[in-house]
Design a protein around this motif. Structure first.
Motif, PDB file in Angstrom:
ATOM      1  N   ASP A 114       0.814  -1.213   0.000  1.00  0.00           N
ATOM      2  CA  ASP A 114       0.000   0.000   0.000  1.00  0.00           C
ATOM      3  C   ASP A 114       0.850   1.267   0.000  1.00  0.00           C
ATOM      4  O   ASP A 114       0.341   2.359   0.245  1.00  0.00           O
ATOM      5  CB  ASP A 114      -0.929   0.017   1.209  1.00  0.00           C
ATOM      6  CG  ASP A 114      -0.176  -0.031   2.534  1.00  0.00           C
ATOM      7  OD1 ASP A 114       1.055  -0.268   2.517  1.00  0.00           O
ATOM      8  OD2 ASP A 114      -0.807   0.163   3.590  1.00  0.00           O
ATOM      9  N   SER A 115       2.142   1.155  -0.277  1.00  0.00           N
ATOM     10  CA  SER A 115       3.024   2.313  -0.221  1.00  0.00           C
ATOM     11  C   SER A 115       3.282   2.877  -1.614  1.00  0.00           C
ATOM     12  O   SER A 115       3.458   2.128  -2.579  1.00  0.00           O
ATOM     13  CB  SER A 115       4.356   1.925   0.420  1.00  0.00           C
ATOM     14  OG  SER A 115       5.265   3.011   0.373  1.00  0.00           O
ATOM     15  N   SER A 116       3.308   4.217  -1.702  1.00  0.00           N
ATOM     16  CA  SER A 116       3.662   4.881  -2.956  1.00  0.00           C
ATOM     17  C   SER A 116       5.157   5.173  -3.019  1.00  0.00           C
ATOM     18  O   SER A 116       5.638   5.719  -4.021  1.00  0.00           O
ATOM     19  CB  SER A 116       2.881   6.195  -3.080  1.00  0.00           C
ATOM     20  OG  SER A 116       3.172   7.060  -1.992  1.00  0.00           O
ATOM     21  N   GLU A 117       5.896   4.824  -1.968  1.00  0.00           N
ATOM     22  CA  GLU A 117       7.334   5.058  -1.939  1.00  0.00           C
ATOM     23  C   GLU A 117       8.063   3.975  -2.744  1.00  0.00           C
ATOM     24  O   GLU A 117       7.569   2.862  -2.889  1.00  0.00           O
ATOM     25  CB  GLU A 117       7.839   5.043  -0.491  1.00  0.00           C
ATOM     26  CG  GLU A 117       7.223   6.103   0.408  1.00  0.00           C
ATOM     27  CD  GLU A 117       7.676   7.501   0.072  1.00  0.00           C
ATOM     28  OE1 GLU A 117       8.734   7.649  -0.587  1.00  0.00           O
ATOM     29  OE2 GLU A 117       6.973   8.461   0.455  1.00  0.00           O
ATOM     30  N   GLY A 167      11.108  15.049   3.204  1.00  0.00           N
ATOM     31  CA  GLY A 167      11.589  15.557   4.476  1.00  0.00           C
ATOM     32  C   GLY A 167      12.355  14.522   5.274  1.00  0.00           C
ATOM     33  O   GLY A 167      12.668  13.430   4.802  1.00  0.00           O
ATOM     34  N   VAL A 168      12.631  14.887   6.514  1.00  0.00           N
ATOM     35  CA  VAL A 168      13.486  14.089   7.387  1.00  0.00           C
ATOM     36  C   VAL A 168      12.766  13.836   8.711  1.00  0.00           C
ATOM     37  O   VAL A 168      12.098  14.721   9.252  1.00  0.00           O
ATOM     38  CB  VAL A 168      14.827  14.803   7.645  1.00  0.00           C
ATOM     39  CG1 VAL A 168      15.682  14.023   8.632  1.00  0.00           C
ATOM     40  CG2 VAL A 168      15.588  14.991   6.338  1.00  0.00           C
ATOM     41  N   GLY A 205      10.372   9.079   3.736  1.00  0.00           N
ATOM     42  CA  GLY A 205       9.959   7.998   2.855  1.00  0.00           C
ATOM     43  C   GLY A 205      10.442   6.645   3.332  1.00  0.00           C
ATOM     44  O   GLY A 205       9.723   5.646   3.235  1.00  0.00           O
ATOM     45  N   HIS A 206      11.670   6.579   3.869  1.00  0.00           N
ATOM     46  CA  HIS A 206      12.188   5.318   4.398  1.00  0.00           C
ATOM     47  C   HIS A 206      11.391   4.896   5.633  1.00  0.00           C
ATOM     48  O   HIS A 206      11.049   3.725   5.796  1.00  0.00           O
ATOM     49  CB  HIS A 206      13.667   5.468   4.765  1.00  0.00           C
ATOM     50  CG  HIS A 206      14.564   5.650   3.579  1.00  0.00           C
ATOM     51  ND1 HIS A 206      15.936   5.530   3.640  1.00  0.00           N
ATOM     52  CD2 HIS A 206      14.283   5.948   2.283  1.00  0.00           C
ATOM     53  CE1 HIS A 206      16.453   5.753   2.444  1.00  0.00           C
ATOM     54  NE2 HIS A 206      15.474   6.006   1.609  1.00  0.00           N
TER      55      HIS A 206
END
Length: 267
Positions: free
Chosen positions: A27-30, A117-118, A92-93
């Motif tokens: 389900d991730s877009s990353e 971002g971070v 994202g990670h």
């Protein structure tokens, strides 16, 4: 895996290392995330408790580390205790690594609405006894608590309102309650106008219940035409109440917005 060395409590010890794992939640877009993972710990002689005294996931741009444990009882779903920390990692990670069973409502919202971002100085704690999972009971603040610090992030607000970019803030989870604090951020309109957002909070209660509504309280500042343009987007759509175009006003505006914001489509 083998017996614990002499001088240690009876049982087994283990160490598992993967240097070439690929993490890719459906389900991730990353993008798929290559990672190295290691976990080591012990297993009690009766097999009821499996502990992970050291748990680590490294992505090359950050690391998650912590401890975990499973408590197994016949006829019950496993009990879980989990403690994780992240010093610094791309958002994202972190989204890719986020376990699906930890605050699934907040996880879904982050998957769909938070980008870039971070992540810094983050702590996650989960503690659920055997038999808890599978009963349809939501996690409460005693069982789940987490704090995320974010910077340089983009997140969607609601409807057609342009997203807040360059955001700096925190996300705090206690059970199914979520509090998002925005220290600063900027809304960039398609026209090039900008609105500064700061000192904002978005409170979400009972994130496991639909409809999902956020209680927004935010300070805004910008040129008058930028504020009117922002207010022209759904779900605000100021034109429903008054004929007003961005070019009708000039000067500077500052103010406070308080609203109940739908966080699901169709509400």
């Amino acid at each position: 895996i083998g017996p614990r060395p002499a001088g240690q409590p009876p049982g087994y010890r283990y160490e598992l290392v993967s240097r070439g794992s690929l993490m890719a939640p459906g389900d991730s877009s990353e993008p798929d995330l290559p990672a190295m993972m290691s976990i080591s710990g012990g297993i009690d002689p009766d097999g009821r408790r499996i502990s992970a005294d050291q748990l680590g996931i490294a992505t090359g741009q950050g690391e998650v580390f912590g401890t975990a444990g499973l408590l197994l009882e016949p006829g019950k779903t496993p009990g879980v205790d989990l403690s994780l920390a992240v010093n610094r990692m791309p958002v994202g990670h972190a989204k890719t690594i986020w376990p699906w069973f930890v605050a699934p409502g907040a996880r879904r919202w982050a998957m769909q609405h938070v980008f870039g971002g971070v992540l810094e100085n983050t702590q996650i704690r989960l503690d659920a006894e055997p038999g808890f999972f599978g009963q349809g009971v939501p996690l409460d603040a005693e069982r789940l608590e987490a704090t995320f610090h974010l910077s340089g992030t983009r997140f969607d607000v609601a409807g057609a309102i342009p997203p807040v970019r360059d955001a700096v803030g925190t996300v705090a989870l206690k059970g199914m309650d979520i509090d998002i604090g925005l220290a600063s951020g900027t809304v960039y309109m398609p026209s090039g106008r900008t609105v500064a957002a700061q000192g904002g909070t978005l409170a979400i209660r009972d994130a496991n219940v639909t409809p999902l509504i956020g209680d927004l309280d935010m300070d805004l500042a910008g040129s008058a035409d930028a504020i009117v343009e922002l207010a022209s987007y759904d779900p605000i759509d100021v034109s429903r109440f008054i004929e007003l175009a961005p070019g009708d006003l000039s000067g500077a505006v500052s103010g406070k917005v308080k609203a109940l914001v739908p966080l699901q489509a169709g509400i």
